[in-house]
Design a protein around this motif. Structure first.
Motif, mmCIF file in Angstrom:
data_model
loop_
_atom_site.group_PDB
_atom_site.id
_atom_site.type_symbol
_atom_site.label_atom_id
_atom_site.label_comp_id
_atom_site.label_asym_id
_atom_site.label_seq_id
_atom_site.Cartn_x
_atom_site.Cartn_y
_atom_site.Cartn_z
ATOM 1 N N VAL A 33 68.161 -5.452 134.197
ATOM 2 C CA VAL A 33 67.469 -4.612 135.181
ATOM 3 C C VAL A 33 66.596 -3.604 134.453
ATOM 4 C CG1 VAL A 33 67.750 -2.909 137.016
ATOM 5 C CG2 VAL A 33 69.274 -4.879 136.905
ATOM 6 N N THR A 34 65.352 -3.475 134.875
ATOM 7 C CA THR A 34 64.437 -2.484 134.295
ATOM 8 C C THR A 34 63.713 -1.753 135.423
ATOM 9 O OG1 THR A 34 62.676 -4.148 134.136
ATOM 10 C CG2 THR A 34 64.040 -3.791 132.178
ATOM 11 N N GLY A 35 63.253 -0.534 135.127
ATOM 12 C CA GLY A 35 62.478 0.216 136.111
ATOM 13 C C GLY A 35 63.246 0.539 137.363
ATOM 14 N N ASN A 36 64.568 0.728 137.245
ATOM 15 C CA ASN A 36 65.404 0.975 138.422
ATOM 16 C C ASN A 36 66.332 2.149 138.150
ATOM 17 O OD1 ASN A 36 66.211 0.435 141.013
ATOM 18 N ND2 ASN A 36 67.680 -1.150 140.460
ATOM 19 N N SER A 37 65.790 3.203 137.540
ATOM 20 C CA SER A 37 66.615 4.326 137.117
ATOM 21 C C SER A 37 67.082 5.146 138.312
ATOM 22 C CB SER A 37 65.838 5.213 136.145
ATOM 23 O OG SER A 37 64.679 5.714 136.765
ATOM 24 N N ASP A 38 68.284 5.717 138.183
ATOM 25 C CA ASP A 38 68.824 6.620 139.198
ATOM 26 C C ASP A 38 69.825 7.539 138.519
ATOM 27 O OD1 ASP A 38 71.312 5.285 138.963
ATOM 28 O OD2 ASP A 38 70.746 3.840 140.488
ATOM 29 N N ASN A 39 70.472 8.395 139.294
ATOM 30 C CA ASN A 39 71.416 9.351 138.733
ATOM 31 C C ASN A 39 72.863 8.878 138.847
ATOM 32 O OD1 ASN A 39 71.672 9.560 141.484
ATOM 33 N ND2 ASN A 39 71.633 11.795 141.559
ATOM 34 N N GLY A 40 73.059 7.592 139.108
ATOM 35 C CA GLY A 40 74.416 7.057 139.242
ATOM 36 C C GLY A 40 74.802 6.191 138.065
ATOM 37 N N ILE A 41 76.043 6.331 137.606
ATOM 38 C CA ILE A 41 76.577 5.479 136.550
ATOM 39 C C ILE A 41 77.878 4.851 137.036
ATOM 40 C CG2 ILE A 41 75.526 6.814 134.683
ATOM 41 C CD1 ILE A 41 78.268 8.116 134.238
ATOM 42 N N ALA A 42 78.324 3.825 136.313
ATOM 43 C CA ALA A 42 79.593 3.168 136.616
ATOM 44 C C ALA A 42 80.604 3.534 135.540
ATOM 45 C CB ALA A 42 79.406 1.658 136.690
ATOM 46 N N LEU A 43 81.797 3.912 135.957
ATOM 47 C CA LEU A 43 82.894 4.247 135.059
ATOM 48 C C LEU A 43 84.006 3.226 135.242
ATOM 49 C CD1 LEU A 43 83.003 8.096 135.736
ATOM 50 C CD2 LEU A 43 81.869 6.925 133.847
ATOM 51 N N THR A 44 84.405 2.581 134.152
ATOM 52 C CA THR A 44 85.402 1.516 134.209
ATOM 53 C C THR A 44 86.530 1.796 133.224
ATOM 54 O OG1 THR A 44 83.590 -0.048 134.660
ATOM 55 C CG2 THR A 44 85.743 -0.989 134.145
ATOM 56 N N GLY A 45 87.763 1.585 133.645
ATOM 57 C CA GLY A 45 88.915 1.737 132.763
ATOM 58 C C GLY A 45 89.913 0.620 132.981
ATOM 59 N N LYS A 46 90.584 0.210 131.913
ATOM 60 C CA LYS A 46 91.536 -0.898 132.014
ATOM 61 C C LYS A 46 92.699 -0.698 131.051
ATOM 62 C CE LYS A 46 91.831 -5.961 132.050
ATOM 63 N NZ LYS A 46 91.100 -7.223 131.906
ATOM 64 N N VAL A 47 93.887 -1.112 131.497
ATOM 65 C CA VAL A 47 95.097 -1.094 130.673
ATOM 66 C C VAL A 47 95.696 -2.497 130.674
ATOM 67 C CG1 VAL A 47 97.406 -0.134 130.365
ATOM 68 C CG2 VAL A 47 95.566 1.316 131.231
#
Length: 407
Positions: A206-220
């Motif tokens: 994906v390019t040219g689709n910037s925003d102020n949201g990110i994804a946070l992922t955690g796993k055990v």
């Protein structure tokens, strides 16, 4: 006689030189990189520079399949295709602590339809790793997120010809960002892994689709009886024939803020962004040819899952919310024939009950392993039951034969 002696000396010289060239470097990247999105039987074709400053491994795999599909109220039909065609490059540069992995896809189903203004999806993985020691893997780039077990496994390590209906709808797949994996795996004692990722949340390429949201992922990941043979958590079925019971229990969570696609990293575009929360729980048991797996997957949104086109209220699109369970059991005979059964249930969320059906899926497969998962023949019969909100239902089924081969 003199010519014969010269010939022997020449052969001996070439042989000696070849031995030096192919001598294995004990500082290569044999240690498992937990973020690498593939199962590997061998190392493919490898090149190491004389000064050991770089290493390149070249591998490929392809899946050729033919399917007969019969959907209710429709005529049956055949489909033959190259389902997957992948080229993989990996190795290190400068030092075995600095590694890279590249995976390219060329099959139509992988690349997708070419659309004006959109990127071509040839790049699946392009990631750089720093491995300071056997307990840490740090990565930057595009690769699979530490999500559900079946998605983390390569499609080349599957027992049936494809992943489940729940993986198709709820997986978080690939993304661009940073990952840190802390690994503590031992042969016959309690083991555990922690994995985390901070990524864009928009999916791959994906390019040219910037925003102020990110994804946070955690796993055990917990392995109470120790690590599986040959990294057996990364492929389905007990082809290693574990002599002692091996069990893994894992849980993962992701919050994808201001996502713009119907399945977070996957799917079509939404008319408004949505914050999504995904939960994954997996269990795997292998012992003496038997393998059992179970998984739970879900997705929910903070706001209503349905988005409406602000310029046309009659147009809408929705986040696929809901939950599902998968159950899979198999046994591999000494002849390397394997019987596999899988049952999946999928229930859509209340926001989209009127727009998507609940589904049950039953699959039965027979696989012949010629060279583990890298060369195998697969056959599968699958039956789907779709239940709609108005009380109607549909029954669909397909039968499929597939050949997978690679190095």
């Amino acid at each position: 006689m003199k010519k014969f002696t010269i010939l022997l000396l020449l052969i001996a010289t070439i042989s000696s030189s070849a031995q030096v060239t192919i001598r294995q470097n004990k500082q290569d990247n044999d240690l498992k990189l937990s973020a690498l999105p593939y199962y590997s039987f061998g190392k493919g074709i490898g090149i190491t520079s004389p000064d050991s400053l770089y290493q390149l491994n070249i591998r490929f795999r392809m899946q050729n399949r033919v399917t007969y599909t019969k959907n209710e109220e429709e005529a049956g039909g055949y489909d033959g295709q190259i389902r997957r065609l992948r080229l993989r490059l990996d190795g290190y540069v400068g030092s075995p602590k600095f590694l890279y992995a590249i995976q390219l896809s060329f099959a139509p189903g992988d690349v997708g339809e070419i659309k004006e203004g959109e990127n071509i999806n040839i790049i699946r993985d392009a990631v750089v790793f720093y491995r300071p020691n056997r307990h840490w893997n740090l990565s930057f780039g595009q690769t699979k997120l530490p999500g559900n077990r079946q998605r983390v496994n390569s499609s080349g390590g599957l027992q049936l010809t494809d992943r489940s209906i729940n993986n198709a709808k709820f997986t978080i797949d690939r993304d661009f960002g940073f990952q840190a994996h802390n690994l503590h795996e031992y042969k016959d004692k309690f083991s555990y892994n922690f994995k985390a990722a901070v990524s864009t949340g928009e999916g791959r390429n994906v390019t040219g689709n910037s925003d102020n949201g990110i994804a946070l992922t955690g796993k055990v990941e917990l392995l109470p009886f120790g690590a599986f043979t040959k990294d057996g958590t990364y492929f389905e079925g007990d082809i290693a024939r574990e002599k002692k019971p091996k069990f893994m229990l894992s849980g993962a969570f992701q919050q994808n803020n201001h996502a713009k696609r119907t399945q977070g990293q996957l799917g079509s575009d939404l008319y408004e962004d949505r914050t999504m929360k995904s939960v994954f729980v997996d269990a795997m048991l292998k012992y003496r040819g038997w393998a059992a797996m179970s998984s739970y997957m879900s997705r929910a949104t903070i706001e209503n899952a349905i988005t409406v086109n602000p310029n046309n209220p009659l147009q809408s699109n929705y986040v696929f919310v809901g939950e599902g369970f998968d159950y899979q059991l198999s046994y591999i005979f000494k002849s390397n024939y394997e019987l596999i059964g899988r049952f999946s249930t999928q229930n859509v969320g209340k926001d989209i009950k009127a727009l998507a059906p609940d589904t049950k899926q039953y699959s039965l497969g027979v696989t012949k392993y010629i060279w583990e998962h890298t060369f195998k023949l697969q056959s599968e019969l699958t039956f789907d039951q779709l239940s709609y909100n108005d009380g109607s239902s549909k029954n669909n089924w397909y039968v499929r034969f597939q050949v997978e081969i690679g190095i």
